[in-house]
Design an enzyme around this catalytic site. Structure first.
Site, PDB file in Angstrom:
ATOM      1  N   SER A   1     -17.144  45.766  53.223  1.00 15.04           N
ATOM      2  CA  SER A   1     -16.296  44.631  53.624  1.00 15.04           C
ATOM      3  C   SER A   1     -17.095  43.486  54.244  1.00 15.04           C
ATOM      4  O   SER A   1     -17.940  43.690  55.106  1.00 15.04           O
ATOM      5  CB  SER A   1     -15.238  45.098  54.630  1.00 15.04           C
ATOM      6  OG  SER A   1     -14.505  43.970  55.078  1.00 15.04           O
TER       7      SER A   1
ATOM      8  N   LYS B   1      -2.419  49.002  52.387  1.00  9.83           N
ATOM      9  CA  LYS B   1      -1.566  47.823  52.606  1.00  9.83           C
ATOM     10  C   LYS B   1      -0.069  48.168  52.571  1.00  9.83           C
ATOM     11  O   LYS B   1       0.729  47.562  53.279  1.00  9.83           O
ATOM     12  CB  LYS B   1      -1.871  46.746  51.562  1.00  9.83           C
ATOM     13  CG  LYS B   1      -3.243  46.099  51.755  1.00  9.83           C
ATOM     14  CD  LYS B   1      -3.465  44.982  50.749  1.00  9.83           C
ATOM     15  CE  LYS B   1      -4.865  44.409  50.896  1.00  9.83           C
ATOM     16  NZ  LYS B   1      -5.106  43.282  49.991  1.00  9.83           N
TER      17      LYS B   1
ATOM     18  N   GLY C   1       0.433  45.456  39.979  1.00  8.66           N
ATOM     19  CA  GLY C   1       0.209  46.404  41.065  1.00  8.66           C
ATOM     20  C   GLY C   1       0.239  45.689  42.404  1.00  8.66           C
ATOM     21  O   GLY C   1       0.823  44.595  42.539  1.00  8.66           O
ATOM     22  N   GLY C   2      -0.415  46.287  43.400  1.00  9.33           N
ATOM     23  CA  GLY C   2      -0.399  45.730  44.746  1.00  9.33           C
ATOM     24  C   GLY C   2      -0.999  44.333  44.818  1.00  9.33           C
ATOM     25  O   GLY C   2      -0.481  43.466  45.535  1.00  9.33           O
TER      26      GLY C   2
ATOM     27  N   ARG D   1       0.247  46.274  31.683  1.00 11.52           N
ATOM     28  CA  ARG D   1       0.165  47.420  30.772  1.00 11.52           C
ATOM     29  C   ARG D   1       1.477  48.202  30.810  1.00 11.52           C
ATOM     30  O   ARG D   1       2.021  48.569  29.791  1.00 11.52           O
ATOM     31  CB  ARG D   1      -1.027  48.286  31.214  1.00 11.52           C
ATOM     32  CG  ARG D   1      -1.326  49.448  30.349  1.00 11.52           C
ATOM     33  CD  ARG D   1      -2.598  50.124  30.804  1.00 11.52           C
ATOM     34  NE  ARG D   1      -2.502  50.637  32.178  1.00 11.52           N
ATOM     35  CZ  ARG D   1      -3.465  51.284  32.807  1.00 11.52           C
ATOM     36  NH1 ARG D   1      -4.627  51.481  32.208  1.00 11.52           N
ATOM     37  NH2 ARG D   1      -3.301  51.727  34.041  1.00 11.52           N
TER      38      ARG D   1
ATOM     39  N   MET E   1      -9.253  37.790  40.776  1.00 12.48           N
ATOM     40  CA  MET E   1      -9.086  38.029  42.217  1.00 12.48           C
ATOM     41  C   MET E   1     -10.213  38.894  42.776  1.00 12.48           C
ATOM     42  O   MET E   1     -10.318  39.043  43.985  1.00 12.48           O
ATOM     43  CB  MET E   1      -7.706  38.647  42.487  1.00 12.48           C
ATOM     44  CG  MET E   1      -6.618  37.586  42.369  1.00 12.48           C
ATOM     45  SD  MET E   1      -4.916  38.201  42.379  1.00 12.48           S
ATOM     46  CE  MET E   1      -4.872  39.143  43.855  1.00 12.48           C
TER      47      MET E   1
HETATM   48  P1  ATR Z   1      -4.149  46.932  43.085  1.00 10.97           P
HETATM   49  O1  ATR Z   1      -3.657  47.211  44.479  1.00 10.97           O
HETATM   50  O2  ATR Z   1      -5.599  46.593  43.004  1.00 10.97           O
HETATM   51  O3  ATR Z   1      -3.288  45.960  42.361  1.00 10.97           O
HETATM   52  P2  ATR Z   1      -2.842  48.984  41.589  1.00 10.97           P
HETATM   53  O4  ATR Z   1      -1.594  48.810  42.400  1.00 10.97           O
HETATM   54  O5  ATR Z   1      -3.289  50.362  41.234  1.00 10.97           O
HETATM   55  O6  ATR Z   1      -4.081  48.341  42.325  1.00 10.97           O
HETATM   56  O7  ATR Z   1      -2.687  48.096  40.275  1.00 10.97           O
HETATM   57  C1  ATR Z   1      -3.689  48.029  39.312  1.00 10.97           C
HETATM   58  C2  ATR Z   1      -3.261  47.073  38.202  1.00 10.97           C
HETATM   59  O8  ATR Z   1      -4.274  47.032  37.198  1.00 10.97           O
HETATM   60  C3  ATR Z   1      -1.978  47.485  37.515  1.00 10.97           C
HETATM   61  O9  ATR Z   1      -1.314  46.324  37.078  1.00 10.97           O
HETATM   62  C4  ATR Z   1      -2.521  48.296  36.331  1.00 10.97           C
HETATM   63  O10 ATR Z   1      -1.632  48.409  35.256  1.00 10.97           O
HETATM   64  P3  ATR Z   1      -0.487  49.576  35.259  1.00 10.97           P
HETATM   65  O11 ATR Z   1       0.589  49.069  36.179  1.00 10.97           O
HETATM   66  O12 ATR Z   1      -0.055  49.673  33.856  1.00 10.97           O
HETATM   67  O13 ATR Z   1      -1.161  50.808  35.783  1.00 10.97           O
HETATM   68  C5  ATR Z   1      -3.690  47.433  35.950  1.00 10.97           C
HETATM   69  N1  ATR Z   1      -4.695  48.157  35.161  1.00 10.97           N
HETATM   70  C6  ATR Z   1      -5.487  49.158  35.579  1.00 10.97           C
HETATM   71  N2  ATR Z   1      -6.309  49.555  34.581  1.00 10.97           N
HETATM   72  C7  ATR Z   1      -6.019  48.792  33.495  1.00 10.97           C
HETATM   73  C8  ATR Z   1      -6.517  48.707  32.160  1.00 10.97           C
HETATM   74  N3  ATR Z   1      -7.502  49.505  31.737  1.00 10.97           N
HETATM   75  N4  ATR Z   1      -5.986  47.780  31.331  1.00 10.97           N
HETATM   76  C9  ATR Z   1      -4.994  46.972  31.774  1.00 10.97           C
HETATM   77  N5  ATR Z   1      -4.482  46.994  33.021  1.00 10.97           N
HETATM   78  C10 ATR Z   1      -4.983  47.892  33.872  1.00 10.97           C
END
Ligand code: ATR
Length: 277
Positions: A16, A67, A130-131, A153, A220
């Site tokens: 961090s 979070k 996701g988050g 996805r 991000m």
């Molecule tokens: P974060 O807090 O970093 O957002 P997360 O809540 O686990 O972590 O969300 C990860 C995001 O990356 C989600 O939108 C995930 O898609 P899914 O909701 O379908 O899981 C996306 N993601 C992760 N791996 C991926 C991949 N190989 N291709 C496309 N999207 C992906």
């Protein structure tokens, strides 16, 4: 006099940059405080938080994966933390734990002030649901873009985000829609990568036709994790930007919540860029 104590809690947290950023903010604004990092066991967030409060901590930043727990343990939530269902900034006030989320305003500040790109009236593609995506959607809507398409996805998660933010979108007259990554039509002025596909070594999960010529393509993440997306954007004629500025700007907003003083974020970002190369 004891210094006011803040920290960042996460797991892992060794990487961090927040302690460095807040130390620079404090130096540059003449604030007296200390800020460190705490790696919290994955099953021990609540206990870690209580311990810090007992020690007299004034507030903390929260990072992955805590979070959501931070928001659920809080006694009061800001509107942006309610929408995100997640908090990256806690402030302790007696028995109260106040939760806010500064990720979205950090992103918007870095785009609008860092690149000079105003978002009002634009077409934005937010990749991921996701988050990370949930944390910024409310603030993106507050800039009153014409349209935000959320592509994920897992389509259902994008749909859930749309439902949760529909009232705010209607208030700002912004069209909000959910899509799968493959089913996207048209192109966008700004695309924001909030997926973590690059962490798994994956390609950018959308077709380059989503980019308008000269579009802003924002990841991000920063450092190595953002490299693939940035190279893809550059190759297809877009303007790439990584999330280092968002990191500094979300910290600046946390600092403002805690100290009531706005630190010079642009200066600290340029120093941090030198530091991380
Ligand atoms: P974060 O807090 O970093 O957002 P997360 O809540 O686990 O972590 O969300 C990860 C995001 O990356 C989600 O939108 C995930 O898609 P899914 O909701 O379908 O899981 C996306 N993601 C992760 N791996 C991926 C991949 N190989 N291709 C496309 N999207 C992906």
């Amino acid at each position: 006099m004891d210094k006011d104590h803040y920290c960042v809690m996460g797991n892992p947290v060794a990487h961090s940059r927040s302690p460095w950023i807040h130390a620079r903010f404090a130096e540059l604004t003449g604030q007296t405080l200390c800020y460190d990092k705490r790696e919290i066991p994955l099953d021990g967030f609540s206990a870690g938080l209580r311990a810090f409060i007992q020690e007299g901590g004034r507030g903390c930043n929260i990072t992955v994966p805590f979070k959501f727990q931070a928001a659920s343990l809080a006694t009061r939530l800001s509107q942006r933390a309610v929408l995100a269902k997640a908090s990256n900034t806690l402030t302790f006030d007696g028995e109260c734990i106040l939760a806010d989320n500064t990720d979205g305003i950090g992103l918007v500040h870095d785009i609008e002030q860092g690149t000079g790109q105003t978002l009002q009236g634009l077409r934005i593609l937010l990749m991921g649901a996701g988050g990370a995506a949930a944390g910024v959607l409310g603030s993106l809507l507050d800039t009153q873009p014409a349209h935000i398409s959320i592509a994920n996805r897992t389509l259902q998660k994008a749909t859930d985000l749309v439902v949760r933010h529909q009232a705010l979108a209607s208030l700002h007259k912004t069209k909000l829609s959910a899509h799968s990554l493959q089913g996207l039509e048209g192109n966008f002025d700004v695309i924001i990568n909030a997926t973590c596909s690059s962490l798994q070594g994956g390609d950018v999960p959308v077709d380059a036709r989503v980019l308008k010529p000269g579009a802003l393509a924002y990841d991000m993440m920063y450092g190595k994790s953002a490299k693939g997306f940035m190279a893809w954007a550059q190759h297809h004629g877009a303007r790439p930007r990584d999330g280092l500025g968002m990191l500094v700007e979300q910290a600046a907003e946390s600092f403002f919540i805690w100290r009531g003083v706005r630190p010079p974020a642009a200066q600290v970002l340029s120093e941090l860029r030198q530091l991380v190369g």
